[in-house]
Design a protein around this motif. Structure first.
Motif, PDB file in Angstrom:
ATOM      1  N   LEU A 277       0.801  -1.154   0.123  1.00 11.65           N
ATOM      2  CA  LEU A 277      -0.122   0.320   0.127  1.00 11.65           C
ATOM      3  C   LEU A 277       0.966   1.097  -0.203  1.00 11.65           C
ATOM      4  O   LEU A 277       1.908   1.214   0.789  1.00 11.65           O
ATOM      5  CB  LEU A 277      -0.828   0.279   1.017  1.00 11.65           C
ATOM      6  CG  LEU A 277      -1.605  -0.995   1.815  1.00 11.65           C
ATOM      7  CD1 LEU A 277      -2.446  -1.092   2.492  1.00 11.65           C
ATOM      8  CD2 LEU A 277      -2.675  -1.265   0.779  1.00 11.65           C
ATOM      9  N   ASP A 278       0.122   2.244  -0.846  1.00  9.53           N
ATOM     10  CA  ASP A 278       1.153   3.483  -0.399  1.00  9.53           C
ATOM     11  C   ASP A 278       1.147   3.861   1.000  1.00  9.53           C
ATOM     12  O   ASP A 278       0.373   3.739   2.104  1.00  9.53           O
ATOM     13  CB  ASP A 278       0.850   4.463  -1.147  1.00  9.53           C
ATOM     14  CG  ASP A 278       0.710   4.366  -2.736  1.00  9.53           C
ATOM     15  OD1 ASP A 278       1.418   4.033  -3.237  1.00  9.53           O
ATOM     16  OD2 ASP A 278      -0.165   4.788  -3.722  1.00  9.53           O
ATOM     17  N   ARG A 279       2.311   4.803   0.715  1.00 12.19           N
ATOM     18  CA  ARG A 279       2.608   5.399   2.195  1.00 12.19           C
ATOM     19  C   ARG A 279       1.390   6.037   2.984  1.00 12.19           C
ATOM     20  O   ARG A 279       1.118   5.448   4.435  1.00 12.19           O
ATOM     21  CB  ARG A 279       3.040   6.254   2.306  1.00 12.19           C
ATOM     22  CG  ARG A 279       3.906   7.423   3.794  1.00 12.19           C
ATOM     23  CD  ARG A 279       5.237   8.018   3.677  1.00 12.19           C
ATOM     24  NE  ARG A 279       5.128   8.579   5.238  1.00 12.19           N
ATOM     25  CZ  ARG A 279       6.239   9.533   5.215  1.00 12.19           C
ATOM     26  NH1 ARG A 279       7.352   9.847   4.189  1.00 12.19           N
ATOM     27  NH2 ARG A 279       6.394  10.344   6.386  1.00 12.19           N
ATOM     28  N   TYR A 280       0.047   6.581   2.586  1.00  7.53           N
ATOM     29  CA  TYR A 280      -0.987   7.169   3.080  1.00  7.53           C
ATOM     30  C   TYR A 280      -2.072   6.342   3.220  1.00  7.53           C
ATOM     31  O   TYR A 280      -2.898   7.380   3.685  1.00  7.53           O
ATOM     32  CB  TYR A 280      -0.942   8.886   2.581  1.00  7.53           C
ATOM     33  CG  TYR A 280       0.583   9.685   3.035  1.00  7.53           C
ATOM     34  CD1 TYR A 280       0.879  10.078   4.926  1.00  7.53           C
ATOM     35  CD2 TYR A 280       1.455   9.659   2.364  1.00  7.53           C
ATOM     36  CE1 TYR A 280       1.474  10.666   5.197  1.00  7.53           C
ATOM     37  CE2 TYR A 280       2.544  11.313   2.696  1.00  7.53           C
ATOM     38  CZ  TYR A 280       2.533  10.868   3.991  1.00  7.53           C
ATOM     39  OH  TYR A 280       3.357  11.717   4.848  1.00  7.53           O
ATOM     40  N   THR A 281      -2.122   5.398   1.913  1.00 14.14           N
ATOM     41  CA  THR A 281      -3.283   4.653   1.887  1.00 14.14           C
ATOM     42  C   THR A 281      -3.150   4.180   3.245  1.00 14.14           C
ATOM     43  O   THR A 281      -2.442   3.282   3.905  1.00 14.14           O
ATOM     44  CB  THR A 281      -3.102   3.479   1.141  1.00 14.14           C
ATOM     45  OG1 THR A 281      -2.838   4.578  -0.299  1.00 14.14           O
ATOM     46  CG2 THR A 281      -4.565   2.739   0.627  1.00 14.14           C
ATOM     47  N   THR A 282      -4.365   3.552   3.996  1.00 11.97           N
ATOM     48  CA  THR A 282      -4.887   2.801   5.282  1.00 11.97           C
ATOM     49  C   THR A 282      -5.707   1.845   5.238  1.00 11.97           C
ATOM     50  O   THR A 282      -6.219   1.459   3.549  1.00 11.97           O
ATOM     51  CB  THR A 282      -6.325   3.928   6.216  1.00 11.97           C
ATOM     52  OG1 THR A 282      -7.032   3.760   5.841  1.00 11.97           O
ATOM     53  CG2 THR A 282      -5.636   5.155   6.910  1.00 11.97           C
TER      54      THR A 282
ATOM     55  N   CYS B  86      -6.650  -2.401   4.659  1.00  9.64           N
ATOM     56  CA  CYS B  86      -5.881  -3.945   4.891  1.00  9.64           C
ATOM     57  C   CYS B  86      -4.954  -4.334   3.821  1.00  9.64           C
ATOM     58  O   CYS B  86      -4.769  -4.060   2.813  1.00  9.64           O
ATOM     59  CB  CYS B  86      -7.011  -4.585   4.204  1.00  9.64           C
ATOM     60  SG  CYS B  86      -9.004  -4.515   4.817  1.00  9.64           S
ATOM     61  N   LEU B  87      -3.887  -4.301   4.532  1.00  9.58           N
ATOM     62  CA  LEU B  87      -2.750  -5.128   4.169  1.00  9.58           C
ATOM     63  C   LEU B  87      -2.032  -6.660   4.729  1.00  9.58           C
ATOM     64  O   LEU B  87      -2.083  -6.658   5.871  1.00  9.58           O
ATOM     65  CB  LEU B  87      -1.280  -4.052   4.481  1.00  9.58           C
ATOM     66  CG  LEU B  87      -0.356  -4.439   4.029  1.00  9.58           C
ATOM     67  CD1 LEU B  87       0.098  -4.239   3.049  1.00  9.58           C
ATOM     68  CD2 LEU B  87       1.149  -4.037   5.155  1.00  9.58           C
TER      69      LEU B  87
END
Length: 327
Positions: free
Chosen positions: A149-154, A156-157
């Motif tokens: 995920l991009d740094r600022y995307t919140t 589910c990972l």
């Protein structure tokens, strides 16, 4: 820029680059080429097996090679858990947290947190000989990662706790059997459906001048995003984006292509400032994107795991300030 000489013959592009830069494995060059980051005679190419001819000019930057797990520090970082067992750890990544170490981020990443949780070294489940895609949806050799995920995307990972689980989940990503749904706040655009679903099927390549950006471009890698408008005002919309492929910045690029860029995403034309429903100025510190839902098959049992990340309070507050229905 590198010019192919007559004595070089007609080599494959990935082999030619690996010979010129022996510290970078050929599989890494092949993955780098597939991102569109290499140009031959000014044109971006996407296959490592591209044949070169004497006189061809090759332009590229050296690809980033992940650090081996042995050089990574385990860090006690608390992350909200959405699912966990002996094979998988699905977390709710906060905004601002980097997924893996890189320039300017030697620690404090999700990978560091995973290593601490395991308390034992975890080797990458992907060998260089297999080749990895430089995208948000496939690992680049970092231990435990199956997507990014991009740094600022919140939201589910998914992280793998064993090399076998990492290979199994990556295979699901490649087979497109993983379901990934995002929520996004975007600028209103007449190209969006009023309240319905639109399939964006546009290839994506790296921008030829600005290497930080991706663009919709003929000859790029196939990319599909299903976009559903959930709510809208005259100026903004709340949309659900389902990733059917996993290209770098795919959602951001496809939304920008529809002239509906993410709010808070100046890289792709999204405003960093806005006015709320009452006309008061808003500062948008980062792109309004949340990885809402993630569904994968368990690597051992095959059971479907449906993870849902709660919508962040900051996202809810922003949506309300823009006059959208309460989330």
């Amino acid at each position: 820029m590198i010019q192919i000489l007559a004595e070089d013959g007609a080599p494959r592009l990935d082999r030619f680059l690996a010979d010129r830069f022996p510290d970078v494995p050929r599989a890494r060059w092949d993955a780098h080429v597939r991102t569109g980051a290499v140009r031959v005679n000014g044109q971006s190419v996407s296959k490592g097996g591209t044949k070169l001819r004497p006189g061809d000019q090759v332009e590229t930057e050296l690809p980033v090679i992940p650090a081996p797990a042995a050089h990574l520090e385990a860090e006690a970082i608390d992350l909200p858990t959405l699912f966990e067992d002996s094979q998988l750890w699905i977390v709710d990544k906060p905004a601002g947290m980097v997924v893996h170490p890189g320039p300017g981020h030697a620690g404090g990443t999700v990978v560091n947190a995973l290593l601490h949780r395991l308390q034992t070294p975890l080797a990458s489940g992907v060998g260089e000989e297999e080749g990895e895609e430089e995208s948000e949806e496939l690992s680049t050799g970092w231990p435990g990662l199956v997507h990014r995920l991009d740094r600022y995307t919140t939201g589910c990972l998914c992280l793998a706790k064993t090399a076998e689980a990492q290979r199994a989940i990556q295979a699901q990503f490649k087979a497109r059997s993983v379901e990934k749904r995002y929520l996004a706040l975007v600028r209103h655009s007449p190209r969006l459906p009023q309240l319905g679903t639109l399939l964006v099927d546009e290839p994506i390549a790296r921008h030829k001048q600005d290497r930080l950006r991706m663009v919709v471009a003929a000859g790029g890698r196939p990319a599909q995003t299903r976009i559903r408008v959930l709510a809208r005002t005259t100026s903004v919309a709340l949309v659900e984006c389902e990733l059917l492929t996993g290209r770098t910045h795919q959602i951001r690029v496809h939304l920008a292509h529809l002239r509906a860029p993410l709010l808070g995403d100046p890289l792709y034309g999204g405003p960093g400032r806005w006015k709320d429903a009452a006309g008061e100025a808003l500062v948008l510190p980062h792109p309004a994107l949340h990885a809402w839902k993630l569904s994968v098959d368990h690597p051992l049992t095959g059971a479907r795991i449906d993870a849902v990340a709660p919508i962040p309070e900051a996202f809810r507050t922003l949506a309300a300030a823009l006059g959208l229905p309460e989330l």
